[in-house]
Write an enzyme that holds these catalytic residues in place. Structure first.
Site, PDB file in Angstrom:
ATOM      1  N   GLU A  27      -3.544   4.762 -21.658  1.00 17.04           N
ATOM      2  CA  GLU A  27      -2.130   5.499 -20.530  1.00 17.04           C
ATOM      3  C   GLU A  27      -1.721   4.574 -19.949  1.00 17.04           C
ATOM      4  O   GLU A  27      -1.857   3.939 -18.660  1.00 17.04           O
ATOM      5  CB  GLU A  27      -4.055   6.242 -19.358  1.00 17.04           C
ATOM      6  CG  GLU A  27      -4.328   5.021 -19.183  1.00 17.04           C
ATOM      7  CD  GLU A  27      -5.595   5.384 -18.070  1.00 17.04           C
ATOM      8  OE1 GLU A  27      -5.719   6.522 -18.381  1.00 17.04           O
ATOM      9  OE2 GLU A  27      -6.348   4.550 -17.437  1.00 17.04           O
ATOM     10  N   PRO A  28      -0.653   4.401 -20.511  1.00 14.19           N
ATOM     11  CA  PRO A  28       0.253   3.382 -19.985  1.00 14.19           C
ATOM     12  C   PRO A  28       1.675   4.235 -18.760  1.00 14.19           C
ATOM     13  O   PRO A  28       1.473   5.927 -19.359  1.00 14.19           O
ATOM     14  CB  PRO A  28       1.404   3.485 -21.501  1.00 14.19           C
ATOM     15  CG  PRO A  28       1.721   4.281 -22.104  1.00 14.19           C
ATOM     16  CD  PRO A  28      -0.025   4.829 -21.971  1.00 14.19           C
ATOM     17  N   ARG A  74       9.255  -4.135  -5.294  1.00 14.15           N
ATOM     18  CA  ARG A  74       8.830  -4.408  -6.045  1.00 14.15           C
ATOM     19  C   ARG A  74       9.364  -6.222  -5.754  1.00 14.15           C
ATOM     20  O   ARG A  74       8.393  -7.338  -5.815  1.00 14.15           O
ATOM     21  CB  ARG A  74       9.067  -4.339  -7.749  1.00 14.15           C
ATOM     22  CG  ARG A  74       8.656  -2.799  -7.517  1.00 14.15           C
ATOM     23  CD  ARG A  74       7.972  -2.528  -9.168  1.00 14.15           C
ATOM     24  NE  ARG A  74       7.374  -4.020  -9.720  1.00 14.15           N
ATOM     25  CZ  ARG A  74       7.497  -4.539 -10.785  1.00 14.15           C
ATOM     26  NH1 ARG A  74       8.713  -5.051 -10.748  1.00 14.15           N
ATOM     27  NH2 ARG A  74       7.058  -5.361 -11.035  1.00 14.15           N
ATOM     28  N   CYS A  84      15.912  -3.687   7.628  1.00 13.97           N
ATOM     29  CA  CYS A  84      15.445  -5.054   8.608  1.00 13.97           C
ATOM     30  C   CYS A  84      14.548  -6.318   8.750  1.00 13.97           C
ATOM     31  O   CYS A  84      13.401  -6.358   9.263  1.00 13.97           O
ATOM     32  CB  CYS A  84      15.230  -4.304   9.868  1.00 13.97           C
ATOM     33  SG  CYS A  84      16.864  -3.715  10.146  1.00 13.97           S
ATOM     34  N   GLU A  85      14.195  -7.438   7.389  1.00 15.67           N
ATOM     35  CA  GLU A  85      13.367  -7.588   7.308  1.00 15.67           C
ATOM     36  C   GLU A  85      14.462  -9.405   6.105  1.00 15.67           C
ATOM     37  O   GLU A  85      14.599  -9.049   4.982  1.00 15.67           O
ATOM     38  CB  GLU A  85      12.534  -7.761   6.271  1.00 15.67           C
ATOM     39  CG  GLU A  85      11.434  -6.245   6.847  1.00 15.67           C
ATOM     40  CD  GLU A  85       9.962  -6.358   6.765  1.00 15.67           C
ATOM     41  OE1 GLU A  85       8.909  -7.145   6.266  1.00 15.67           O
ATOM     42  OE2 GLU A  85       9.948  -5.554   6.855  1.00 15.67           O
ATOM     43  N   TYR A  98       7.494   2.105 -10.393  1.00 15.57           N
ATOM     44  CA  TYR A  98       6.419   1.737  -9.482  1.00 15.57           C
ATOM     45  C   TYR A  98       7.988   1.436  -8.331  1.00 15.57           C
ATOM     46  O   TYR A  98       7.845   0.493  -7.516  1.00 15.57           O
ATOM     47  CB  TYR A  98       6.256   0.602  -9.472  1.00 15.57           C
ATOM     48  CG  TYR A  98       4.812   0.763 -10.149  1.00 15.57           C
ATOM     49  CD1 TYR A  98       3.829   1.808 -10.205  1.00 15.57           C
ATOM     50  CD2 TYR A  98       4.908   0.499 -12.249  1.00 15.57           C
ATOM     51  CE1 TYR A  98       2.799   1.936 -10.586  1.00 15.57           C
ATOM     52  CE2 TYR A  98       3.568   0.167 -12.671  1.00 15.57           C
ATOM     53  CZ  TYR A  98       2.536   1.211 -12.148  1.00 15.57           C
ATOM     54  OH  TYR A  98       1.547   1.631 -12.960  1.00 15.57           O
TER      55      TYR A  98
HETATM   56  N1  LLP Z   1      -4.509   2.800 -15.851  1.00 15.46           N
HETATM   57  C1  LLP Z   1      -4.907   2.619 -15.094  1.00 15.46           C
HETATM   58  C2  LLP Z   1      -6.471   3.048 -13.979  1.00 15.46           C
HETATM   59  C3  LLP Z   1      -3.532   1.775 -14.258  1.00 15.46           C
HETATM   60  O1  LLP Z   1      -4.626   1.519 -12.604  1.00 15.46           O
HETATM   61  C4  LLP Z   1      -2.581   1.680 -14.048  1.00 15.46           C
HETATM   62  C5  LLP Z   1      -2.023   0.964 -13.594  1.00 15.46           C
HETATM   63  C6  LLP Z   1      -1.854   2.220 -14.674  1.00 15.46           C
HETATM   64  C7  LLP Z   1      -3.240   2.601 -16.452  1.00 15.46           C
HETATM   65  C8  LLP Z   1      -0.641   1.602 -15.842  1.00 15.46           C
HETATM   66  O2  LLP Z   1      -0.073   0.868 -15.830  1.00 15.46           O
HETATM   67  P1  LLP Z   1       1.137   0.304 -16.273  1.00 15.46           P
HETATM   68  O3  LLP Z   1       1.031   0.992 -17.893  1.00 15.46           O
HETATM   69  O4  LLP Z   1       2.361   0.804 -15.280  1.00 15.46           O
HETATM   70  O5  LLP Z   1       1.040  -1.048 -16.507  1.00 15.46           O
HETATM   71  N2  LLP Z   1       2.407  -1.338  -8.878  1.00 15.46           N
HETATM   72  C9  LLP Z   1       2.821  -2.203  -9.639  1.00 15.46           C
HETATM   73  C10 LLP Z   1       1.790  -1.668 -10.489  1.00 15.46           C
HETATM   74  C11 LLP Z   1       0.818  -1.545  -9.944  1.00 15.46           C
HETATM   75  C12 LLP Z   1      -0.123  -0.662 -11.856  1.00 15.46           C
HETATM   76  C13 LLP Z   1      -1.336   0.046 -11.235  1.00 15.46           C
HETATM   77  N3  LLP Z   1      -1.998   0.442 -12.550  1.00 15.46           N
HETATM   78  C14 LLP Z   1       3.867  -3.198 -10.163  1.00 15.46           C
HETATM   79  O6  LLP Z   1       4.926  -2.610  -9.409  1.00 15.46           O
HETATM   80  O7  LLP Z   1       3.944  -4.276 -10.707  1.00 15.46           O
END
Ligand code: LLP
Length: 441
Positions: A293-294, A333, A365-366, A394
């Site tokens: 699940e990417p 981010r 404003c930061e 994100y």
């Molecule tokens: N599956 C689960 C259970 C997760 O918690 C996440 C991400 C994913 C899949 C997907 O992961 P990805 O392939 O997108 O890396 N806001 C942060 C990233 C938080 C990810 C949280 N979980 C950022 O902007 O870097």
């Protein structure tokens, strides 16, 4: 080169007018037509990475690609990703509702999260979400209660903490032992016993783990697979149950800046498939269905954000700040994770002289609202359009209305055509939930 190894959408070119173009659309024109800040999603790039993932795992018979909606969840992007055969990992009523409204096959949806509410679980059951990944003991009991009240059986996975540390930002590590997510390996037996003996409306199909995000290592996926298969084999034997699903989560990184070298989907696939095959033999279990699940690596590269450059400030003997009309509210981010980005000026992408080292400041404003530190740009001036690459993931999904600023619009580009997929918020939208109580003087 794989799509997630490109900083820019794969359709990015400089057109005959000398402007950057994505999906056949001149970015200066897009900024004029839709205003800025503007999120842009390239259909070709998005579909291309979806297909790379599918091809990468094609040699494994039982695989279901999922997309982690938290990276970006809109009706149009969900419909595109669903049309590529993906299921969806969702973490809230909002994400469930969005994919449902986008026409997604709900049997291919997995509901995940460490504190799902009663209402969210009830909605998931009402909309026949295919799997619920149960995170903790409280949720097991709550879910069984809801299932009983609706006279339904619920198909679940157990989310586990595999005890793997990946080398990424501490806030986006999730698989290490002291994590808020999932059952510790020492707690799974109790959970399975409860499901077998008490929570009889729950049917367990397998285990789910996620080790972190923006990962550049491949070997930890192999370790994760080994742990999941070993646990499944052990539980099958001990409890005489059939567990035939493992979900290895997401996490594959993308290339934000030149120094980033993420592996590609097929690197992960080959290690996962190799370790799966050997672990299946070693622990003597049947071929499980594997879910991947990417989120980020599916959507990030297809997205860019366009900003208009406004004021500049040269600090005497210090930094030159160039301010844009967005910032931390549309891209949290950099301020949250010290994330780095690459950018170009859309209307002068090829100019190599008059380069100035500047810092791109947001309009919020930061002092911490800095989008990019020390980037070289050709004489950035008021009215130029700046394109920040790799903002598909994100960014919009973490956007806020800080400073009471409207969230940007989002357009989809494809074949020289652009279509709004998220409308820009209006001032009316901003106050639409506010209420002044009667009699307030
Ligand atoms: N599956 C689960 C259970 C997760 O918690 C996440 C991400 C994913 C899949 C997907 O992961 P990805 O392939 O997108 O890396 N806001 C942060 C990233 C938080 C990810 C949280 N979980 C950022 O902007 O870097």
């Amino acid at each position: 080169m794989s799509t997630n190894q490109s900083i820019k959408p794969i359709t990015t070119v400089v057109n005959e007018r000398g402007n950057l173009e994505i999906g056949g659309c001149d970015l200066v024109k897009l900024a004029e037509t839709y205003g800025t800040p503007l999120y842009v999603i390239d259909n070709v790039t998005l579909r291309s990475i979806c297909r790379e993932y599918k091809e990468a795992f094609a040699s494994y018979r039982k695989v279901q690609m999922m997309y982690a909606s938290k990276a970006l969840c809109t009706l149009a992007t969900s419909a595109i990703i669903a049309s590529e055969g993906f299921g969806f990992d969702v973490v809230s009523a909002g994400e469930i509702y969005t994919v449902y409204k986008a026409g997604v096959d709900m049997s291919k949806v997995l509901f995940n999260g460490n504190n799902k509410s009663f209402d969210e679980l009830a909605l998931a059951l009402d909309l026949d979400v295919g799997r619920i990944s149960v995170d903790n003991f409280f949720e097991l009991s709550l879910l069984n209660e809801i299932a009983l009240s609706k006279n339904k059986n619920v198909d679940i996975l157990l989310r586990i903490t595999p005890g793997i540390e990946c080398h990424t930002h501490e806030y986006i590590q999730t698989g290490h032992l002291d994590s808020k997510f999932g059952f510790d390996l020492t707690q799974i037996d109790d959970a399975v016993e409860l499901i077998k003996n008490e929570y009889t409306n729950l049917k367990i199909h397998g285990l789910h783990a996620h080790i972190g995000s923006q990962i550049f290592e491949t070997s930890i996926y192999g370790d994760e697979v080994e742990i999941l298969v070993k646990e499944i084999a052990r539980l099958e034997q001990k409890y005489n149950i059939k567990l035939d699903e493992i979900n290895i989560g997401g996490g594959l990184g993308v290339k934000y800046v030149e120094t980033d070298c993420p592996p590609e989907p097929k690197d992960i696939a080959s290690i996962v498939i190799q370790r799966l095959n050997s672990a299946i033999e070693k622990y003597n279990i049947e071929l499980p269905t594997v879910f991947i699940e990417p989120g980020r690596s599916i959507i990030s590269t297809s997205g860019v954000t366009l900003y208009s450059i406004g004021s500049s400030k040269q600090v005497p003997y210090g930094t030159k700040y160039v301010a844009v009309d967005g910032g931390m509210a549309d891209n949290a981010r950099p301020s949250m994770y010290q994330a780095e980005y690459t950018a170009q000026i859309v209307n002068k992408p090829n100019i190599k002289d008059a380069l100035q080292k500047v810092t791109i400041a947001g309009r919020f404003c930061e002092s911490g609202d800095i989008l990019i530190k020390n980037i070289e740009l050709p004489n950035p001036e008021e009215g130029d359009i700046l394109c920040v690459f790799n903002t598909g993931a994100y960014n919009y999904s973490m956007a806020s209305n800080y400073n009471r600023v409207q969230k940007p619009a989002m357009v989809l580009v494809n074949n020289s055509q652009s279509d709004i997929i998220v409308n820009r918020e209006t001032l009316e939208d901003l106050i639409s939930h506010d209420v002044i109580p009667n009699g307030l003087s």
